[in-house]
Scaffold this motif. Structure first.
Motif, PDB file in Angstrom:
ATOM      1  N   VAL A 192      -7.470  10.227   8.272  1.00 48.88           N
ATOM      2  CA  VAL A 192      -6.881  11.356   7.925  1.00 48.88           C
ATOM      3  C   VAL A 192      -6.553  11.323   6.491  1.00 48.88           C
ATOM      4  CG1 VAL A 192      -4.884  13.404   7.928  1.00 48.88           C
ATOM      5  CG2 VAL A 192      -6.051  12.280  10.051  1.00 48.88           C
ATOM      6  N   VAL A 193      -5.766  10.174   6.027  1.00 48.85           N
ATOM      7  CA  VAL A 193      -5.390   9.692   4.689  1.00 48.85           C
ATOM      8  C   VAL A 193      -5.289   8.446   4.538  1.00 48.85           C
ATOM      9  CG1 VAL A 193      -2.993  10.179   5.294  1.00 48.85           C
ATOM     10  CG2 VAL A 193      -3.774  10.607   2.603  1.00 48.85           C
ATOM     11  N   GLU A 194      -5.549   7.985   3.403  1.00 47.55           N
ATOM     12  CA  GLU A 194      -4.994   6.550   3.168  1.00 47.55           C
ATOM     13  C   GLU A 194      -4.228   6.758   1.877  1.00 47.55           C
ATOM     14  OE1 GLU A 194      -9.551   5.098   2.503  1.00 47.55           O
ATOM     15  OE2 GLU A 194      -7.751   3.488   1.790  1.00 47.55           O
ATOM     16  N   SER A 195      -3.348   5.501   1.478  1.00 45.81           N
ATOM     17  CA  SER A 195      -2.691   5.681   0.386  1.00 45.81           C
ATOM     18  C   SER A 195      -1.870   4.390  -0.046  1.00 45.81           C
ATOM     19  CB  SER A 195      -1.795   6.547   0.155  1.00 45.81           C
ATOM     20  OG  SER A 195      -1.008   6.581  -0.990  1.00 45.81           O
ATOM     21  N   ASP A 196      -1.755   3.960  -1.119  1.00 49.86           N
ATOM     22  CA  ASP A 196      -0.841   2.868  -1.607  1.00 49.86           C
ATOM     23  C   ASP A 196       0.405   3.216  -1.510  1.00 49.86           C
ATOM     24  OD1 ASP A 196      -2.593   1.013  -2.413  1.00 49.86           O
ATOM     25  OD2 ASP A 196      -2.801   1.727  -4.616  1.00 49.86           O
ATOM     26  N   PHE A 197       1.535   2.348  -1.213  1.00 50.10           N
ATOM     27  CA  PHE A 197       2.861   2.797  -1.050  1.00 50.10           C
ATOM     28  C   PHE A 197       3.901   1.581  -1.563  1.00 50.10           C
ATOM     29  CE2 PHE A 197       1.525   0.786   2.695  1.00 50.10           C
ATOM     30  CZ  PHE A 197       2.557  -0.572   2.553  1.00 50.10           C
ATOM     31  N   VAL A 198       5.049   1.808  -1.437  1.00 53.74           N
ATOM     32  CA  VAL A 198       6.061   0.867  -1.956  1.00 53.74           C
ATOM     33  C   VAL A 198       7.078   0.475  -0.830  1.00 53.74           C
ATOM     34  CG1 VAL A 198       7.710   0.162  -3.451  1.00 53.74           C
ATOM     35  CG2 VAL A 198       5.804   1.365  -4.488  1.00 53.74           C
ATOM     36  N   SER A 199       6.999  -0.595  -0.443  1.00 51.22           N
ATOM     37  CA  SER A 199       7.946  -1.181   0.761  1.00 51.22           C
ATOM     38  C   SER A 199       9.320  -1.533   0.313  1.00 51.22           C
ATOM     39  CB  SER A 199       7.431  -1.704   1.838  1.00 51.22           C
ATOM     40  OG  SER A 199       6.717  -3.028   1.146  1.00 51.22           O
ATOM     41  N   GLY A 200       9.936  -2.118   1.279  1.00 53.85           N
ATOM     42  CA  GLY A 200      11.457  -2.690   0.743  1.00 53.85           C
ATOM     43  C   GLY A 200      11.339  -3.868  -0.086  1.00 53.85           C
ATOM     44  N   ASN A 201      12.356  -4.025  -1.069  1.00 47.13           N
ATOM     45  CA  ASN A 201      12.555  -4.859  -2.215  1.00 47.13           C
ATOM     46  C   ASN A 201      12.642  -6.238  -1.580  1.00 47.13           C
ATOM     47  OD1 ASN A 201      13.352  -6.674  -4.214  1.00 47.13           O
ATOM     48  ND2 ASN A 201      14.105  -4.514  -5.430  1.00 47.13           N
ATOM     49  N   ASP A 216       8.457  10.851   1.107  1.00 45.70           N
ATOM     50  CA  ASP A 216       7.893  11.025  -0.437  1.00 45.70           C
ATOM     51  C   ASP A 216       8.917  10.412  -1.040  1.00 45.70           C
ATOM     52  OD1 ASP A 216       9.297  14.019  -1.134  1.00 45.70           O
ATOM     53  OD2 ASP A 216       9.602  13.436   0.649  1.00 45.70           O
ATOM     54  N   ALA A 217       8.317  10.066  -2.264  1.00 47.05           N
ATOM     55  CA  ALA A 217       8.975   9.408  -3.355  1.00 47.05           C
ATOM     56  C   ALA A 217       8.754  10.094  -4.740  1.00 47.05           C
ATOM     57  CB  ALA A 217       9.193   7.884  -3.566  1.00 47.05           C
ATOM     58  N   GLY A 239       1.843   0.764  -4.527  1.00 46.62           N
ATOM     59  CA  GLY A 239       1.082  -0.204  -4.254  1.00 46.62           C
ATOM     60  C   GLY A 239       1.108  -1.485  -5.409  1.00 46.62           C
ATOM     61  N   GLY A 240       0.397  -2.453  -5.286  1.00 49.77           N
ATOM     62  CA  GLY A 240       0.410  -3.719  -6.198  1.00 49.77           C
ATOM     63  C   GLY A 240       1.662  -4.425  -5.572  1.00 49.77           C
ATOM     64  N   THR A 241       2.174  -4.967  -6.473  1.00 48.43           N
ATOM     65  CA  THR A 241       3.167  -5.880  -6.218  1.00 48.43           C
ATOM     66  C   THR A 241       4.816  -5.421  -6.521  1.00 48.43           C
ATOM     67  OG1 THR A 241       3.418  -6.864  -8.345  1.00 48.43           O
ATOM     68  CG2 THR A 241       2.293  -7.889  -6.651  1.00 48.43           C
ATOM     69  N   ILE A 242       4.907  -3.890  -6.842  1.00 51.16           N
ATOM     70  CA  ILE A 242       6.051  -3.427  -7.072  1.00 51.16           C
ATOM     71  C   ILE A 242       7.097  -3.580  -6.232  1.00 51.16           C
ATOM     72  CG2 ILE A 242       7.250  -1.065  -7.528  1.00 51.16           C
ATOM     73  CD1 ILE A 242       4.500   0.015  -8.234  1.00 51.16           C
ATOM     74  N   TYR A 243       6.807  -3.599  -4.909  1.00 52.55           N
ATOM     75  CA  TYR A 243       8.104  -3.935  -3.964  1.00 52.55           C
ATOM     76  C   TYR A 243       8.535  -5.276  -4.018  1.00 52.55           C
ATOM     77  CZ  TYR A 243       4.882  -7.363  -1.430  1.00 52.55           C
ATOM     78  OH  TYR A 243       4.053  -8.438  -1.142  1.00 52.55           O
ATOM     79  N   LYS A 244       7.957  -6.265  -4.672  1.00 57.88           N
ATOM     80  CA  LYS A 244       8.746  -7.458  -4.777  1.00 57.88           C
ATOM     81  C   LYS A 244       9.980  -7.573  -5.266  1.00 57.88           C
ATOM     82  CE  LYS A 244       4.512 -10.538  -3.883  1.00 57.88           C
ATOM     83  NZ  LYS A 244       3.915 -11.653  -4.432  1.00 57.88           N
ATOM     84  N   THR A 245       9.995  -6.754  -6.677  1.00 63.13           N
ATOM     85  CA  THR A 245      11.228  -6.733  -7.346  1.00 63.13           C
ATOM     86  C   THR A 245      11.679  -5.161  -7.528  1.00 63.13           C
ATOM     87  OG1 THR A 245       9.821  -6.317  -9.434  1.00 63.13           O
ATOM     88  CG2 THR A 245      10.535  -8.628  -8.725  1.00 63.13           C
ATOM     89  N   ASN A 246      11.136  -4.118  -7.246  1.00 56.20           N
ATOM     90  CA  ASN A 246      11.722  -2.824  -7.526  1.00 56.20           C
ATOM     91  C   ASN A 246      11.161  -1.859  -6.241  1.00 56.20           C
ATOM     92  OD1 ASN A 246      12.812  -0.571  -8.633  1.00 56.20           O
ATOM     93  ND2 ASN A 246      10.838  -0.041  -9.772  1.00 56.20           N
ATOM     94  N   GLY A 247      11.268  -2.531  -4.966  1.00 54.72           N
ATOM     95  CA  GLY A 247      10.877  -1.976  -3.846  1.00 54.72           C
ATOM     96  C   GLY A 247      12.177  -1.094  -3.486  1.00 54.72           C
ATOM     97  N   SER A 248      12.036  -0.558  -2.354  1.00 58.02           N
ATOM     98  CA  SER A 248      12.860   0.477  -1.502  1.00 58.02           C
ATOM     99  C   SER A 248      13.844  -0.435  -0.616  1.00 58.02           C
ATOM    100  CB  SER A 248      12.287   1.416  -0.620  1.00 58.02           C
ATOM    101  OG  SER A 248      11.805   0.801   0.512  1.00 58.02           O
ATOM    102  N   ASN A 301       7.879   4.128   0.564  1.00 59.97           N
ATOM    103  CA  ASN A 301       7.901   5.330  -0.299  1.00 59.97           C
ATOM    104  C   ASN A 301       6.362   5.531  -0.635  1.00 59.97           C
ATOM    105  OD1 ASN A 301      10.463   4.267  -2.530  1.00 59.97           O
ATOM    106  ND2 ASN A 301      10.474   4.882  -0.319  1.00 59.97           N
ATOM    107  N   LEU A 302       5.933   7.065  -0.453  1.00 61.31           N
ATOM    108  CA  LEU A 302       4.631   7.431  -0.631  1.00 61.31           C
ATOM    109  C   LEU A 302       4.724   8.566  -1.646  1.00 61.31           C
ATOM    110  CD1 LEU A 302       4.364   8.421   3.193  1.00 61.31           C
ATOM    111  CD2 LEU A 302       3.245   6.360   1.817  1.00 61.31           C
ATOM    112  N   PRO A 303       3.577   8.518  -2.374  1.00 62.11           N
ATOM    113  CA  PRO A 303       3.268   9.731  -3.072  1.00 62.11           C
ATOM    114  C   PRO A 303       3.498  11.097  -2.307  1.00 62.11           C
ATOM    115  CG  PRO A 303       1.514   8.457  -3.233  1.00 62.11           C
ATOM    116  CD  PRO A 303       2.348   7.980  -2.034  1.00 62.11           C
ATOM    117  N   PRO A 304       3.971  12.140  -2.879  1.00 63.25           N
ATOM    118  CA  PRO A 304       4.430  13.372  -2.088  1.00 63.25           C
ATOM    119  C   PRO A 304       3.277  14.177  -1.413  1.00 63.25           C
ATOM    120  CG  PRO A 304       5.577  13.424  -4.228  1.00 63.25           C
ATOM    121  CD  PRO A 304       4.440  12.290  -4.396  1.00 63.25           C
TER     122      PRO A 304
END
Length: 627
Positions: free
Chosen positions: A406-415, A461-462, A469-478, A483-486
């Motif tokens: 149905v859908v796929e997406s990058d996201f940001v998970s826990g810091n 939604d965030a 995506g990428g490595t955001i979650y490592k230092t700036n995660g939730s 966190n998903l695109p709306p």
């Protein structure tokens, strides 16, 4: 000449004329006096003479008969009346001495034959028990008591006498002779056995085992019958006909035994077929009979502890909650997902109570057990073909519904740097809610799409993020949420239901170094490239990082309008920082945007309704994360 007829007629006329003279004729209505009056008188007296003669003859005959009756009756002063039986012998017309002679003749060489239940024969000789005649005048007394003049009446009635003193035997010798009988040997006889309920018979149930009559003789009753037979000089006794064998106390006709068999078979006859997809478990008498026991009063006891254990064993074999799951990922590799509570979980106490009720009622049926938690499938992976696949390593998710993407997406998970990493595991979606406010210590963040699945951790939604995506979650995660695109959050919200599985895992080798800044690059199956409208990007809406999340209104993002234009460059923060409330939690365990709901609605973590049933929180406020 006159004829005779004329002469007679004229004579009659003349006779009347001469007799009556000149008197006028008597009218015909006046009867003439009888002309034979004298002759009638003579007949009357003649009849009396005849009756007298007849009476005399009858009297003579009666007297003669009476004399004959009396004469014949005199013989019964010395002989017995007809139909007289003495000690089994016909004594009719016999004197006392003749009866004695008969007795003596029968005693000489007397043998009593016993026919046993086993159709064998046993002998008791008169000589072995000292049998001999013995008279005490009873025979003579019987004769004296007869009334000869009643012989005609008494001869019509049967008379039977037993005179014990007419013969005698040695009682000790009779006891010894009985002891010598094979049918009295304790080593050879069989005691009677009561009818009873059988053990459980596979495919049949419980049956009534008929009683065994056995061959054990009741000595007291046997001795009574032997003494009676000897005194009557009977030569044969069929013991089966004399009620001298010991009897079983319970027969196969016993109503209580039948009621007991019916009760036990009510339990053993139950057949419960538990369905687990294409698999099944059959509970029937072969197992149930091991749970039954006698209550000591003929009733049946059902061992509830064993019923409880049976349900526990079902849970052990068919529960999948908290069990590791194997997933063939969208990357082609298989991963083993440990942790999480997604899966089937039997409510053991409720199912035990239901099963006990069925057993007590004797009701058979096909059923599924009572579940405290359900899953998508019993066959193959329990999560089925509708699930959210979250690769925490790649920071990328896929949502499949009925096997289609149905859908796929990058996201940001826990810091990760703050210890708020999103845990791997398989979880059911707890519920979904529109326009929730996520609250924690020192922050309050509204979201348009809130979908919790692991306590206070959920997808949402965030809108304050410009890249995923990428490595955001490592230092700036939730604080642990996804966190998903709306537009992606909206698409998932539109298609997901409470209870659907969310599968989170790590997969080495899939980590991305770059981030996605265009939410439109999430490609749901239904999204058409032609619908992308870059012109809708509005730079004027660019807001600095200080913009409060509460002012962001993801609710205005419509799922059907998932377009690249929704990427708002103006929202991109150079530092990708979140509101202060989100990046400065009071404690590591506090969830920022996407925190746990203090009011999770009817469905709680670890227990939810069937797939497809939406469960909403009772409030739009989500606060106090528990992660």
């Amino acid at each position: 000449m006159e004829s005779r007829k004329e002469y007679e007629e004229n004579g009659r006329v003349r006779g009347r004329s001469r007799r009556r003279g000149s008197q006028p004729p008597v009218p015909k209505t006046t009867p003439e006096p009888p002309v034979q009056e004298d002759a009638g008188t003579e007949g009357k007296y003649g009849g009396k003479r005849i009756a007298l003669i007849a009476g005399c003859l009858a009297a003579g005959i009666t007297v003669a008969a009476g004399i004959a009756y009396v004469f014949l009756g005199q013989q019964y002063r010395s002989v017995f009346f007809p139909k007289t039986m003495i000690n089994g012998m016909d004594a009719s017309g016999k004197s006392a001495d003749e009866v004695k002679a008969m007795i003596a003749a029968q005693i000489e060489g007397y043998t009593l034959t016993l026919e046993t239940r086993q159709q064998t024969e046993e002998m008791i000789a008169g000589s072995a028990i000292g049998l001999h005649p013995e008279y005490d005048g009873t025979l003579e007394q019987l004769l004296d008591a007869q009334q000869p003049l009643r012989w005609g009446i008494d001869a019509m009635q049967e008379k039977e006498y037993t005179i014990e003193t007419m013969m005698a035997y040695d009682h000790e010798k009779l006891d010894a002779a009985v002891d010598q009988l094979a049918c009295m040997d304790s080593q050879q006889v069989q005691s009677p056995e009561d009818a009873a309920l059988s053990d459980y018979i596979e495919g049949v149930g419980y049956q009534i085992i008929p009683e065994e009559q056995g061959t054990l003789l009741n000595r007291e009753r046997l001795m009574e019958k032997l003494e009676e037979a000897i005194l009557n000089l009977e030569d044969r006794l069929v013991l089966e006909e004399l009620d001298v064998y010991e009897k079983p106390a319970v027969t196969s006709e016993d109503p209580e035994l039948h009621a007991r068999a019916e009760e036990w078979n009510r339990y053993a006859g139950v057949r419960i077929v538990y369905k687990f997809g294409s698999k099944q478990e059959v509970l029937d008498g072969s197992t149930i009979h091991t749970w039954l026991s006698d209550d000591g009063q003929g009733g049946v006891l059902l061992d509830e502890a064993q019923v409880t254990q049976y349900v526990k064993d079902l849970a052990r074999d068919y529960n999948t909650a908290y069990q590791p799951k194997t997933l063939k990922t969208s990357y082609g590799k298989e991963v083993k997902i440990s942790g999480g509570n997604y899966g089937w979980r039997i409510n053991q106490s409720a199912e035990t109570a239901a099963l006990l009720e069925l057993l007590h009622s004797g009701e058979s049926q096909e059923r599924e057990p009572v579940y405290s938690q359900t899953a998508a499938s019993h066959d193959g992976p329990d999560y089925g073909d509708t699930y959210v696949e979250i690769n925490l390593t790649a920071q990328h998710l896929y949502f499949y519904k009925n096997g289609k993407l149905v859908v796929e997406s990058d996201f940001v998970s826990g810091n990760e740097s703050k210890g708020w990493s999103t845990p791997a595991g398989a979880y059911p979606l707890t519920y979904k809610q529109r326009n929730a406010t996520l609250r924690g210590e020192n922050y309050e963040t509204p979201v348009s799409y809130w979908m919790p699945f692991n306590g206070g951790i959920g997808m949402h939604d965030a809108s304050w993020r410009s890249s995923f995506g990428g490595t955001i979650y490592k230092t700036n995660g939730s604080h642990g949420c996804i966190n998903l695109p709306p537009a992606v959050a909206a698409k998932i919200y539109e298609n997901i239901s409470a209870g659907m599985p969310v599968l989170c895992y790590h997969l080495d080798g899939t980590q991305k170094g770059s981030t996605s800044t265009k939410p439109a690059e999430t490609k749901p199956a239904e999204t058409k490239p032609a619908e992308t409208k870059p012109a809708e990007t509005k730079p004027a809406e660019t807001k600095p990082a200080e913009t409060k999340p509460a002012e962001t209104k993801p609710a205005e993002t419509k799922p059907a309008e998932t377009k690249p234009a929704e990427t708002k460059p103006a929202e991109t923060s150079p530092t990708e920082t979140k509101p202060a409330a989100e990046i400065k939690p009071a404690q590591p365990s506090v969830e920022g945007p996407g925190g746990v709901s203090a009011q999770p609605g009817p469905t709680q973590s670890g227990a939810y309704g069937p797939a497809g049933q939406e469960t909403r929180a009772s409030s739009g406020v989500v606060s106090a994360p528990g992660q």
